[in-house]
Design an enzyme around this catalytic site. Structure first.
Site, PDB file in Angstrom:
ATOM      1  N   GLU A 298      -8.700   8.995   5.943  1.00 48.57           N
ATOM      2  CA  GLU A 298      -8.889   7.557   5.713  1.00 48.57           C
ATOM      3  C   GLU A 298      -9.969   7.282   4.671  1.00 48.57           C
ATOM      4  O   GLU A 298      -9.950   6.250   4.001  1.00 48.57           O
ATOM      5  CB  GLU A 298      -9.249   6.854   7.024  1.00 48.57           C
ATOM      6  CG  GLU A 298      -8.110   6.772   8.032  1.00 48.57           C
ATOM      7  CD  GLU A 298      -6.995   5.847   7.584  1.00 48.57           C
ATOM      8  OE1 GLU A 298      -7.246   4.950   6.746  1.00 48.57           O
ATOM      9  OE2 GLU A 298      -5.858   6.003   8.066  1.00 48.57           O
TER      10      GLU A 298
ATOM     11  N   GLU B 264     -13.686   5.532   0.249  1.00 44.99           N
ATOM     12  CA  GLU B 264     -14.599   4.605   0.938  1.00 44.99           C
ATOM     13  C   GLU B 264     -15.317   5.372   2.049  1.00 44.99           C
ATOM     14  O   GLU B 264     -14.744   5.651   3.099  1.00 44.99           O
ATOM     15  CB  GLU B 264     -13.816   3.423   1.503  1.00 44.99           C
ATOM     16  CG  GLU B 264     -13.120   2.603   0.430  1.00 44.99           C
ATOM     17  CD  GLU B 264     -12.183   1.555   1.001  1.00 44.99           C
ATOM     18  OE1 GLU B 264     -12.673   0.521   1.498  1.00 44.99           O
ATOM     19  OE2 GLU B 264     -10.951   1.781   0.971  1.00 44.99           O
TER      20      GLU B 264
ATOM     21  N   LYS C 284     -15.515   4.001   5.815  1.00 44.29           N
ATOM     22  CA  LYS C 284     -14.291   3.601   6.509  1.00 44.29           C
ATOM     23  C   LYS C 284     -14.128   4.418   7.792  1.00 44.29           C
ATOM     24  O   LYS C 284     -14.397   5.617   7.823  1.00 44.29           O
ATOM     25  CB  LYS C 284     -13.086   3.818   5.595  1.00 44.29           C
ATOM     26  CG  LYS C 284     -11.837   3.078   6.042  1.00 44.29           C
ATOM     27  CD  LYS C 284     -10.767   3.127   4.968  1.00 44.29           C
ATOM     28  CE  LYS C 284      -9.576   2.274   5.376  1.00 44.29           C
ATOM     29  NZ  LYS C 284      -8.516   2.320   4.357  1.00 44.29           N
TER      30      LYS C 284
ATOM     31  N   GLU D 215       0.854  -1.197   0.000  1.00 38.65           N
ATOM     32  CA  GLU D 215       0.000   0.000   0.000  1.00 38.65           C
ATOM     33  C   GLU D 215       0.882   1.236   0.000  1.00 38.65           C
ATOM     34  O   GLU D 215       1.860   1.302   0.738  1.00 38.65           O
ATOM     35  CB  GLU D 215      -0.889   0.083   1.262  1.00 38.65           C
ATOM     36  CG  GLU D 215      -2.015  -0.909   1.362  1.00 38.65           C
ATOM     37  CD  GLU D 215      -2.839  -0.681   2.637  1.00 38.65           C
ATOM     38  OE1 GLU D 215      -2.699   0.404   3.269  1.00 38.65           O
ATOM     39  OE2 GLU D 215      -3.597  -1.584   3.023  1.00 38.65           O
TER      40      GLU D 215
END
Length: 476
Positions: free
Chosen positions: A334, A325, A328, A271
């Protein structure tokens, strides 16, 4: 020709043949991406898989074994990395039988049509805040899953590993003196030993963004953004022009420090990314910075460049992430690491086009909600005059041992008409060819296959022409 000259000529030919057979093949750089699904507004997995076929992305990493995703990526030519969730690691660690059941129900039904190349056991398992996660269970779970793959003859195709955060290191600078955190040393030694024995990569989630955000006064922005800054000097003489290279080499030094410096353990950046939005006052998390970082990251992934410590060793990289997202947990950043919004619109423009994709890789022009999207611009089809008996044998192989999902050419399928062996065989041969990486030898089929650069599925509306187009494209 004189006998001695003839011998010399044959000798040269033999050397040339050995060079061609044994010499290094040109390396095709790959770019991976993380596909998280903690959102309630995301496109369907099938739509995602179709669109990624038209980009330079050829590896996708997910965080579970979502059957819809595994099904969607079948016959796409895109490699998939699946995962055992952190909460499930303890069950997998109990015994090999438990691991075998997990694999048999979660992964086996989808292979080889879906190209699963790795299983990540947990994610940042050793550095989560959950105190109930046993470090020993992680190592045992990895060993159990490898035993399952070994028994099934899949250990060379599918590797077992686990992604770590940079927090497994005691410190990451200077890179040359980096070591694993003392309390994690026994576990990390076991994991690195396992990876060395099985040929699996060491995965690390590396984020220069967090280092900059938390220390903006001491970290240069361009250094964090993979820019060619003036350079940071390591005591052993290495000069780092971006933080990601320093983070990769810090992991390399830690691996060396536990006694595996002589082993060829690959390091994969599982990542890395940059958010386009953060908490109030977070001046680093902007669309411009995210675009800069991910554009440079993709260029880095496509290059054959190594790091200062290992200039000739390429590092595989997975961009984080495909989507924002909205469900999340954590702070604002995030939920904003995605290149795309949930509705499919781009958060910022990043070039994902590729030279050999359909429409010249014109990804910018495609829609998440429009109709069908074509995949790669090279196909494998049956030769117009190939023997039908041989083609039937090829069709039986592809739809059986070959692992192709042939439901589309069954009687109720969209590609059943015309009900001709040539048309059905072309469908199955192309699916097999795409699934195995589009190598010319995957389109031989006893001499009945032919590679074409014209899309055999550009069809007119009536069903009869749908099958005929496959042959027409070859005889024009």
């Amino acid at each position: 020709m004189a006998p001695h000259l003839l011998r010399h000529h044959h000798h040269l030919l033999l050397h040339l043949l050995l060079f061609l057979l044994l010499g290094p093949l040109p390396y095709v750089s790959s770019v991976g991406i993380n596909y998280g699904t903690l959102g309630n507004n995301l496109p369907s997995p099938k739509k995602v898989a179709q669109l990624l076929q038209s980009t330079l992305i050829d590896k996708v990493k997910i965080y579970d074994t979502n059957p819809d995703i595994l099904e969607a990526f079948s016959n796409t030519g895109i490699d998939l990395i699946v995962a055992v969730e952190n909460y499930h690691v303890a069950n997998i660690s109990k015994d090999v039988a438990e691991s075998d059941e997990w694999f048999a129900t979660r992964v086996q039904p989808f292979i080889p049509a879906t190209s699963v190349v790795a299983i990540c056991v947990g994610n940042e398992y050793l550095t989560t805040t959950d105190e109930n996660l046993d470090p020993d269970a992680l190592v045992q779970a990895m060993q159990n899953l490898h035993a399952v793959l070994l028994k099934r003859g899949l250990d060379r195709k599918i590797k077992v590993t686990t992604p770590h955060s940079m927090a497994v290191l005691a410190s990451s600078f200077p890179p040359s003196s980096s070591t694993f955190a003392t309390k994690l040393l026994p576990t990390m030694s076991s994991i690195v030993g396992f990876l060395a024995d099985t040929g699996a990569p060491f995965m690390v989630n590396a984020y220069p963004y967090f280092a900059y955000r938390d220390n903006p006064s001491s970290v240069d922005m361009e250094y964090a953004l993979l820019g060619n800054s003036t350079g940071v000097h390591d005591p052993k003489g290495y000069i780092y022009h971006n933080m990601l290279d320093a983070q990769i080499d810090a992991v390399r030094s830690a691996i060396d420090a536990v006694g595996f410096g002589n082993m060829s353990i690959e390091i994969t950046v599982s990542e890395s990314g940059w958010p386009s939005k953060g908490e109030p006052g977070d001046t680093a998390a902007t669309p411009d910075n995210a675009k800069t970082y991910n554009t440079r990251l993709i260029e880095r992934a496509q290059s054959n460049k190594g790091t200062p410590m290992k200039p000739k060793v390429k590092t595989e990289i997975f961009v984080f992430a495909l989507f924002n997202e909205n469900k999340k947990q954590g702070d604002t950043s995030e939920r904003n690491f995605g290149i795309f919004n949930g509705d499919g619109s781009k958060v910022y423009s990043v070039d994902l086009s590729c030279e050999f994709c359909s429409n010249g890789g014109a990804f910018e022009k495609m829609s998440w909600t429009s109709g069908r999207v074509r995949g790669p611009s090279v196909w494998c089809v049956a030769k117009p005059h190939a023997d039908e008996k041989v083609l039937q044998t090829v069709l039986d192989f592809c739809c059986g041992p070959g692992g192709v999902d042939c439901r589309e050419v069954y009687e109720s399928g969209d590609c059943f008409e015309p009900d001709k062996v040539h048309a059905h065989a072309s469908y199955a041969m192309n699916a097999y060819y795409q699934m195995h990486g589009r190598n010319y030898w995957n389109c031989d089929f006893k001499g009945t296959g032919l590679v074409t650069f014209s899309d055999p599925s550009i069809l007119s509306s009536d069903s009869e022409s749908k099958g005929a187009a496959i042959v027409l494209v070859l005889v024009q």
